[in-house]
Design an enzyme around this catalytic site. Structure first.
Site, PDB file in Angstrom:
ATOM      1  N   ARG A 237       0.852  -1.180   0.000  1.00 23.07           N
ATOM      2  CA  ARG A 237       0.000   0.000   0.000  1.00 23.07           C
ATOM      3  C   ARG A 237       0.898   1.243   0.000  1.00 23.07           C
ATOM      4  NH1 ARG A 237      -3.400  -2.636  -1.762  1.00 23.07           N
ATOM      5  NH2 ARG A 237      -5.509  -3.008  -1.010  1.00 23.07           N
ATOM      6  N   GLU A 266      -3.843   7.394  -5.556  1.00 14.49           N
ATOM      7  CA  GLU A 266      -3.973   6.700  -6.836  1.00 14.49           C
ATOM      8  C   GLU A 266      -5.250   7.159  -7.529  1.00 14.49           C
ATOM      9  OE1 GLU A 266      -3.620   2.519  -6.010  1.00 14.49           O
ATOM     10  OE2 GLU A 266      -1.660   2.776  -5.094  1.00 14.49           O
ATOM     11  N   HIS A 285      -0.568   0.196 -10.074  1.00 16.07           N
ATOM     12  CA  HIS A 285      -1.217  -0.717  -9.121  1.00 16.07           C
ATOM     13  C   HIS A 285      -1.790  -1.944  -9.856  1.00 16.07           C
ATOM     14  CE1 HIS A 285      -3.426  -1.024  -5.015  1.00 16.07           C
ATOM     15  NE2 HIS A 285      -3.175  -2.226  -5.519  1.00 16.07           N
TER      16      HIS A 285
HETATM   17  C1  8YV Z   1      -6.158  -4.663  -6.339  1.00 13.50           C
HETATM   18  C2  8YV Z   1      -4.945  -5.092  -4.167  1.00 13.50           C
HETATM   19  O1  8YV Z   1      -5.935  -3.331  -6.183  1.00 13.50           O
HETATM   20  O2  8YV Z   1      -5.977  -7.074  -3.404  1.00 13.50           O
HETATM   21  C3  8YV Z   1      -5.529  -5.976  -3.122  1.00 13.50           C
HETATM   22  O3  8YV Z   1      -5.529  -5.566  -1.948  1.00 13.50           O
HETATM   23  O4  8YV Z   1      -4.339  -4.132  -3.873  1.00 13.50           O
HETATM   24  C4  8YV Z   1      -5.092  -5.431  -5.608  1.00 13.50           C
HETATM   25  O5  8YV Z   1      -5.120  -6.753  -5.833  1.00 13.50           O
HETATM   26  C5  8YV Z   1      -7.582  -4.788  -5.992  1.00 13.50           C
HETATM   27  O6  8YV Z   1      -7.977  -6.032  -5.751  1.00 13.50           O
HETATM   28  C6  8YV Z   1      -8.403  -4.097  -7.091  1.00 13.50           C
HETATM   29  O7  8YV Z   1      -9.374  -4.850  -7.611  1.00 13.50           O
END
Ligand code: 8YV
Length: 326
Positions: A237, A266, A285
């Site tokens: 994150r 973001e 991301h």
């Molecule tokens: C994706 C993520 O941003 O699973 C998470 O926590 O950060 C990422 O896999 C998210 O799932 C967006 O669909």
């Protein structure tokens, strides 16, 4: 009559059908200012909620008096008010297992791309700058045999360690709340404090969830401790890294480069200084963003919701306290 659920992310037809076997599905494409009121109205009847991320907060939950289970097609749950869900006895389930290997693959990609300047040099070739054999100003740094420091030895950290140990013969340091015997036995990883990890690592790989404890964990002081040849990789994150401090460290040559998939805000602002630094690889991301893995995450979230609403939760409950109460 089937129980009602609110779905706020698109799903493939087969997964949609699977939900419809059990529930009457009210579907939205995300939750935003434009559909907020309609989502809130649908939530009045909803027993389940399924989407990816939030914000799922008190205001929204106040409109959902019948809610019995929430499922997110993500590993992270920092955009959910977990305390409020717990207070209401509502289980939140996440989907971390589906994305581990895919995110770990990308972390290795970021390490290689940054150290070997893959994006930078490719851009130069495309711009017609390749006139003769690469000279020292185009040289990168090695990945193999270098020390990898992993901050946060969860599922993804373990999968990164596995790749680095077996694929690149890298000594591994890790910092985590507790010792990870499995990482030590399988990958000869050494548990150490954060300062030691920062000082001794060639790659500092931060894969932590966001919480009050991890916010800006890596900032000015931490960059000062890293090697000037060190590379920061961030794939958990964004706000775990103090981005302004990172920019300053990069501009001052305190560290060699950074491979980033996540940011404080973001999408990354178009005028972010990160975009004009050549030793920074900036991905949008996409750690889990392959078609297969995103499908697997959705499938896991669907099964998790069904498990929650049928009182059959086996795993992946973020707030298991609510289950003990039941
Ligand atoms: C994706 C993520 O941003 O699973 C998470 O926590 O950060 C990422 O896999 C998210 O799932 C967006 O669909």
């Amino acid at each position: 009559m089937k129980p009602s659920i609110v779905l706020y992310k698109p799903l493939s037809a087969d997964l949609h059908q699977r939900l419809e076997q059990h529930y009457s599905v009210v579907e939205f494409d995300g939750i935003n200012a434009g559909n907020r009121d309609r989502v809130f109205a649908a939530l009045q009847q909803a027993e389940g909620l399924l989407g990816s991320g939030g914000p799922i907060n008190k205001e929204l939950l106040d409109h959902a008096p019948r809610l019995r289970g929430v499922s997110t097609a993500s590993a992270g749950f920092d955009s959910f008010d977990v305390a409020e869900l717990t207070r209401r006895g509502i289980p939140l389930l996440n989907a971390p297992a589906a994305l581990t290997d895919t995110v770990a693959d990308l972390v290795l990609g970021l390490m290689l791309a940054t150290a070997r300047r893959i994006e930078d040099l490719s851009t130069r070739v495309k711009a017609g700058e390749w006139q003769s054999n690469a000279t020292a100003d185009w040289f990168g740094i090695d990945v193999h045999h270098k020390t990898l420091g992993i901050v946060g030895m969860g599922r993804i950290g373990m999968a990164v360690a596995q790749r680095a140990h077996f694929g690149f013969d890298m000594p591994i340091l890790y910092n985590a709340r507790s010792q990870h015997k499995d990482a030590e036995t399988r990958f000869a990883a050494r548990h150490c404090d954060l300062d030691t990890l920062l000082q001794e690592s060639d790659f500092v790989c931060v894969i932590l969830p966001l919480s009050d404890q991890t916010f800006h964990l890596i900032g000015k002081e931490q960059f000062a401790k890293m090697k000037s040849t060190g590379i920061l990789i961030s794939a958990g994150r964004g706000p775990v890294i103090d981005e302004q401090a990172l920019i300053t460290a990069l501009q001052n040559g305190e560290i060699y480069g950074a491979g980033l998939d996540v940011y404080e805000k973001e999408p990354l602002a178009k005028d972010s200084a990160l975009l004009s630094l050549p030793n920074v690889v900036t991905l949008p991301h996409v750690g889990s963003a392959t078609a297969q893995t995103r499908y697997d995450m959705d499938a896991a979230a669907v099964e998790n919701l069904i498990a929650a609403l049928s009182g059959n939760i086996k795993d992946f409950c973020v707030n298991p306290q609510v289950l003990k109460k039941a």
